[in-house]
Motif scaffolding. Structure first.
Motif, PDB file in Angstrom:
ATOM      1  N   ALA A  74     -33.083  72.557  36.260  1.00  0.00           N
ATOM      2  CA  ALA A  74     -33.445  73.460  37.367  1.00  0.00           C
ATOM      3  C   ALA A  74     -32.514  74.662  37.478  1.00  0.00           C
ATOM      4  O   ALA A  74     -32.832  75.635  38.164  1.00  0.00           O
ATOM      5  CB  ALA A  74     -33.437  72.679  38.682  1.00  0.00           C
ATOM      6  N   LYS A  75     -31.387  74.623  36.795  1.00  0.00           N
ATOM      7  CA  LYS A  75     -30.428  75.725  36.859  1.00  0.00           C
ATOM      8  C   LYS A  75     -30.899  76.893  35.978  1.00  0.00           C
ATOM      9  O   LYS A  75     -31.643  76.696  35.012  1.00  0.00           O
ATOM     10  CB  LYS A  75     -29.045  75.250  36.411  1.00  0.00           C
ATOM     11  N   PRO A  76     -30.450  78.130  36.271  1.00  0.00           N
ATOM     12  CA  PRO A  76     -30.979  79.308  35.577  1.00  0.00           C
ATOM     13  C   PRO A  76     -30.290  79.658  34.254  1.00  0.00           C
ATOM     14  O   PRO A  76     -30.637  80.661  33.633  1.00  0.00           O
ATOM     15  CB  PRO A  76     -30.733  80.428  36.597  1.00  0.00           C
ATOM     16  N   PHE A  77     -29.340  78.833  33.801  1.00  0.00           N
ATOM     17  CA  PHE A  77     -28.542  79.200  32.627  1.00  0.00           C
ATOM     18  C   PHE A  77     -29.171  78.691  31.334  1.00  0.00           C
ATOM     19  O   PHE A  77     -29.513  77.513  31.222  1.00  0.00           O
ATOM     20  CB  PHE A  77     -27.125  78.644  32.756  1.00  0.00           C
ATOM     21  N   ASN A  78     -29.294  79.601  30.366  1.00  0.00           N
ATOM     22  CA  ASN A  78     -29.834  79.230  29.058  1.00  0.00           C
ATOM     23  C   ASN A  78     -28.838  79.447  27.924  1.00  0.00           C
ATOM     24  O   ASN A  78     -28.960  78.837  26.870  1.00  0.00           O
ATOM     25  CB  ASN A  78     -31.105  80.023  28.758  1.00  0.00           C
ATOM     26  N   THR A  79     -27.885  80.325  28.142  1.00  0.00           N
ATOM     27  CA  THR A  79     -26.878  80.618  27.122  1.00  0.00           C
ATOM     28  C   THR A  79     -25.505  80.684  27.764  1.00  0.00           C
ATOM     29  O   THR A  79     -25.375  80.794  28.992  1.00  0.00           O
ATOM     30  CB  THR A  79     -27.156  81.974  26.434  1.00  0.00           C
ATOM     31  N   LEU A  80     -24.488  80.645  26.911  1.00  0.00           N
ATOM     32  CA  LEU A  80     -23.128  80.779  27.418  1.00  0.00           C
ATOM     33  C   LEU A  80     -22.925  82.166  28.022  1.00  0.00           C
ATOM     34  O   LEU A  80     -22.210  82.323  29.015  1.00  0.00           O
ATOM     35  CB  LEU A  80     -22.124  80.534  26.286  1.00  0.00           C
ATOM     36  N   ALA A  81     -23.590  83.166  27.449  1.00  0.00           N
ATOM     37  CA  ALA A  81     -23.503  84.525  27.989  1.00  0.00           C
ATOM     38  C   ALA A  81     -24.035  84.576  29.422  1.00  0.00           C
ATOM     39  O   ALA A  81     -23.499  85.310  30.266  1.00  0.00           O
ATOM     40  CB  ALA A  81     -24.278  85.493  27.104  1.00  0.00           C
TER      41      ALA A  81
END
Length: 327
Positions: A134-141
């Motif tokens: 559910a969190k919006p993070f897909n990459t380390l960037a």
């Protein structure tokens, strides 16, 4: 009794067998054995020990009790074993923060190098930086950008203050020039629960801890901390590939005994534990499901490995003024 050629031949055959049997039993504990896991149930160290427990019992011919003694980044259980009699009854299973505790817990009730004898380096695995679906993070960037936009708001869970996961994230934040909020837990189980529930933004956990939830869709893997991509995680980039060259950190698992435990007992226990870990069912579970690279190195391998880990992470602790939670 009259001595004959047959007497000498039989003696020559049976004497080595008797000596071998005596060597196998002499000094070996006759009571049940205990493996102290210095962390709560549900974490990777606990899971490993329970995975090998049935086979190890069969190989050693005795009952083995897995006992969780958590607290103070694993130092409670470790201290308890360090003060136990060196009779082969009590053994210790540790995770990677074992090598960092001397630096983050300066008042340890034991000496890491003097009060414990190394037995077996089980293996290593990269850490995964992961997040709930559910969190919006897909990459380390994405994570670094969010941390720069709103400093001090991005949180991550670890298995405890002073764990290599914690130290690795502190090093990453330092190199990225951001502030990440560390939320330490008393083991992998509680950390995973809150990560899945979205109570923290990220989880830094060993592949052994995180991959079951990644495989079932509970977590999204963002980056791994190994030097190269793990062969079972080819779609997950390394931190080094993600803009931080030469970044490297590994989870690891090891077995220790109270200092002074007789070498034959240490050798037998270590060899039998290694044999259990090599069995197809166990090895497949660890290597394919949890992405552990099995080392199965004996006492000197573990001794040198821990010394190197202490050198690497001791510097990170000093540079970042990290202290472990005493709870």
């Amino acid at each position: 009794m009259k001595l004959t050629r047959r007497t000498f031949v039989l003696g020559a055959i049976t004497a080595p067998l008797a000596t071998q049997a005596q060597a196998q039993t002499q000094g070996w504990p006759s009571s049940n054995l205990r493996i102290i896991v210095a962390y709560p149930p549900g974490g990777s160290t606990d899971a490993m020990m329970r995975l090998v427990q049935p086979t190890l019992q069969d190989r050693l011919g005795t009952t083995i009790i897995i006992e969780n003694r958590a607290g103070a980044s694993g130092s409670v259980g470790t201290g308890w074993v360090a003060k136990s009699p060196p009779d082969g009854i009590t053994w210790l299973a540790v995770f990677d923060n074992h090598a960092a505790n001397p630096f983050v817990l300066p008042s340890l009730p034991y000496d890491t190098e003097k009060d414990l004898d190394p037995v077996l380096l089980i293996g290593t695995a990269p850490y995964l930086i992961a997040t709930a679906r559910a969190k919006p993070f897909n990459t380390l960037a994405d994570i670094i950008a969010a941390a720069k936009e709103k400093p001090g708001t991005i949180s991550y869970a670890s298995v405890g203050s002073g764990s290599v996961g914690h130290l690795a994230m502190a090093l990453l934040a330092q190199r990225a020039g951001v502030t990440l909020v560390h939320v330490p837990y008393r083991g992998g189980g509680p950390a995973m629960t809150d990560a899945l529930g979205g109570h923290v933004d990220l989880l830094v956990g060993s592949t052994a801890l995180s991959m079951p939830q990644v495989n079932t869709g509970g977590l999204r893997a963002i980056a791994q901390t190994g030097k190269e991509r793990n062969p079972f995680l080819t779609k997950v980039p390394t931190v080094s590939e993600s803009g931080y060259p030469d970044f490297e950190a590994y989870a690891w698992w090891g077995i220790f005994a109270p200092a002074g435990t007789p070498k034959p007992i240490i050798e037998r226990f270590g060899n039998e534990m290694a044999a259990c870990l090599r069995e197809e069912r166990v090895a497949k579970q660890l290597t394919e499901t949890q992405q552990v690279s099995l080392t199965l190195g004996g006492p000197e391998v573990l001794r040198q490995f821990v010394a190197n880990q202490m050198k690497v992470w001791g510097k990170v602790v000093k540079d970042n003024n990290i202290k472990a939670d005493q709870n």
